[in-house]
Enzyme design. Structure first.
Site, PDB file in Angstrom:
ATOM      1  N   SER A 156      50.165  65.598  -3.484  1.00 19.26           N
ATOM      2  CA  SER A 156      50.967  65.403  -4.923  1.00 19.26           C
ATOM      3  C   SER A 156      52.419  65.869  -4.551  1.00 19.26           C
ATOM      4  O   SER A 156      53.254  65.386  -4.939  1.00 19.26           O
ATOM      5  CB  SER A 156      50.390  66.074  -5.789  1.00 19.26           C
ATOM      6  OG  SER A 156      50.592  67.472  -5.857  1.00 19.26           O
ATOM      7  N   LYS A 188      52.834  72.266  -7.875  1.00 21.85           N
ATOM      8  CA  LYS A 188      53.597  71.365  -8.541  1.00 21.85           C
ATOM      9  C   LYS A 188      55.077  72.028  -8.689  1.00 21.85           C
ATOM     10  O   LYS A 188      55.332  73.133  -8.236  1.00 21.85           O
ATOM     11  CB  LYS A 188      53.291  71.166 -10.108  1.00 21.85           C
ATOM     12  CG  LYS A 188      51.986  70.342 -10.185  1.00 21.85           C
ATOM     13  CD  LYS A 188      51.823  68.813  -9.848  1.00 21.85           C
ATOM     14  CE  LYS A 188      50.687  68.550  -9.731  1.00 21.85           C
ATOM     15  NZ  LYS A 188      49.916  68.401  -8.472  1.00 21.85           N
TER      16      LYS A 188
END
Lengths: 188, 181
Positions: free
Chosen positions: B24, B72
């Site tokens: 990600s 993230k």
């Protein structure tokens, strides 16, 4: 007279100073200091992961806990998925990451809860389904509590522990029993 | 063995090394051309003690749904307004007190705030400060656009230019609010 005694004292002190093994002293006290730090770390880790006694403050959990001067025993060895409705749970406030708060667990994932039956913070007809991995918390003293009615369902990852017993004052010490009463007992 | 408490406390409150898995955060972490998974320094000190949350920081946080650690990038902080990406239901979202908006660098392979909404700052565990493995990308994680590449070509310079572009695109979606986090 006194001058000579002073000189003798200074002489003895300086010889003692010279005889002392300074490397050994530094090493000894240095090791002691490190041992104190190590012990503090051990106690802190125990409190963080196993449990400890905490002083509670704030009016949000009256009458279960008074606004100040009470101490409770917290159990950190819990798995958030084993909590039941009615448990007193500690978690990191979603509004402020530095604050730990304690509220009563009202709803588990999948439950439908009425946001605020009194209609004070939301229309009394508003209901929500608690999403996966989240729970619903309300303070016992709803008037003076900031809880799920303001910030919605709380992620289980914020949960830290569960209160097991009140330890101070001694007159009201005792285990916290789950006082949740089901009007219509759940079928499972 | 006797010094174990100090060691554990150090990794919990100061710095630790961890393996990053998942795609990600591509291409910043675990890019396709790398055969290794990245080993990264996780900085707990600035998050737990100093409460430094900054837009653009790469952070490790507990996923609000499953509780596993995910990596993230912080896009917006409390008080900001963000233009969301699909599949988020609303076009714009205002971040309430104590909440941040996090996104992966790779929008198609990331389960981020566009999926689960704003996250409480309390879920953020640590900040990623440096890559230690693989050696080719060894070094601190820099802000986009701060790397110096003399010949204005080559793969490193192109990566840098792309990350700067992504950063600009990210920033263009955020309206910074007046509220101090």
């Amino acid at each position: 007279m006194s001058m000579s005694r002073l000189a003798a004292l200074a002489e003895s002190l300086s010889s003692k100073f010279k005889r002392t093994d300074w490397d050994g002293v530094t090493k000894k006290w240095g090791l002691r200091g490190l041992a104190v730090v190590n012990a503090a770390c051990a106690i802190h880790l125990f409190a963080e992961h196993v449990g400890w006694i905490h002083v509670v403050a704030g009016p949000s959990m009256l009458p279960t806990m008074s606004a100040s001067g009470e101490a409770v025993l917290e159990n950190r060895l819990i798995s958030p998925s084993n909590l039941k409705r009615g448990d007193l749970v500690t978690y990191v406030s979603p509004l402020d990451p530095t604050r730990m708060v304690c509220k009563r667990l009202i709803g588990l994932p999948g439950d439908v809860v009425c946001v605020d039956p009194t209609g004070a913070t939301a229309p009394s007809t508003e209901h929500v389904v608690i999403p996966k991995g989240h729970v619903w918390f309300i303070g016992d003293n709803a008037e003076m509590s900031r809880d799920s009615r303001q910030y919605g369902p709380v992620s289980m990852s914020l949960i830290r522990g569960k209160l097991v017993a009140k330890v101070w004052p001694l007159s009201s010490a005792g285990w916290f029993r789950n006082n949740f009463h089901y009007i219509d007992p759940p079928s499972h | 063995m006797v010094w174990l408490p100090t060691g554990v406390a150090f990794t919990q409150y100061f710095y630790s090394l961890r393996l990053v898995s998942g795609r990600s955060m591509q291409p910043t972490l675990n890019p396709d051309d790398s055969v290794w998974r990245d080993i990264v320094v996780f900085d707990h000190f600035s998050i737990n003690w100093l409460q430094q949350y900054e837009r653009g920081d790469i952070v490790a946080l507990r996923s609000p749904h499953e509780g596993k650690l995910i990596v993230k990038r912080i896009v917006a902080l409390p008080g900001d307004t963000v233009k969301t990406l699909p599949p988020y239901p609303d076009a714009e979202v205002y971040l309430p007190e104590g909440h941040a908006w996090v996104e992966g660098d790779e929008p198609f392979k990331s389960e981020d705030s566009n999926y689960f909404g704003p996250v409480p700052l309390g879920l953020i565990d640590s900040k990623l400060s440096a890559i230690v493995w693989p050696p080719a990308r060894f070094g601190p994680i820099l802000e986009p656009g701060t790397g110096k590449h003399r010949p204005q070509s080559g793969p490193a310079w192109r990566r840098e230019r792309d990350s700067l572009e992504r950063d600009k695109r990210r920033q263009s979606r955020v309206t910074i609010g007046s509220q101090v986090p």
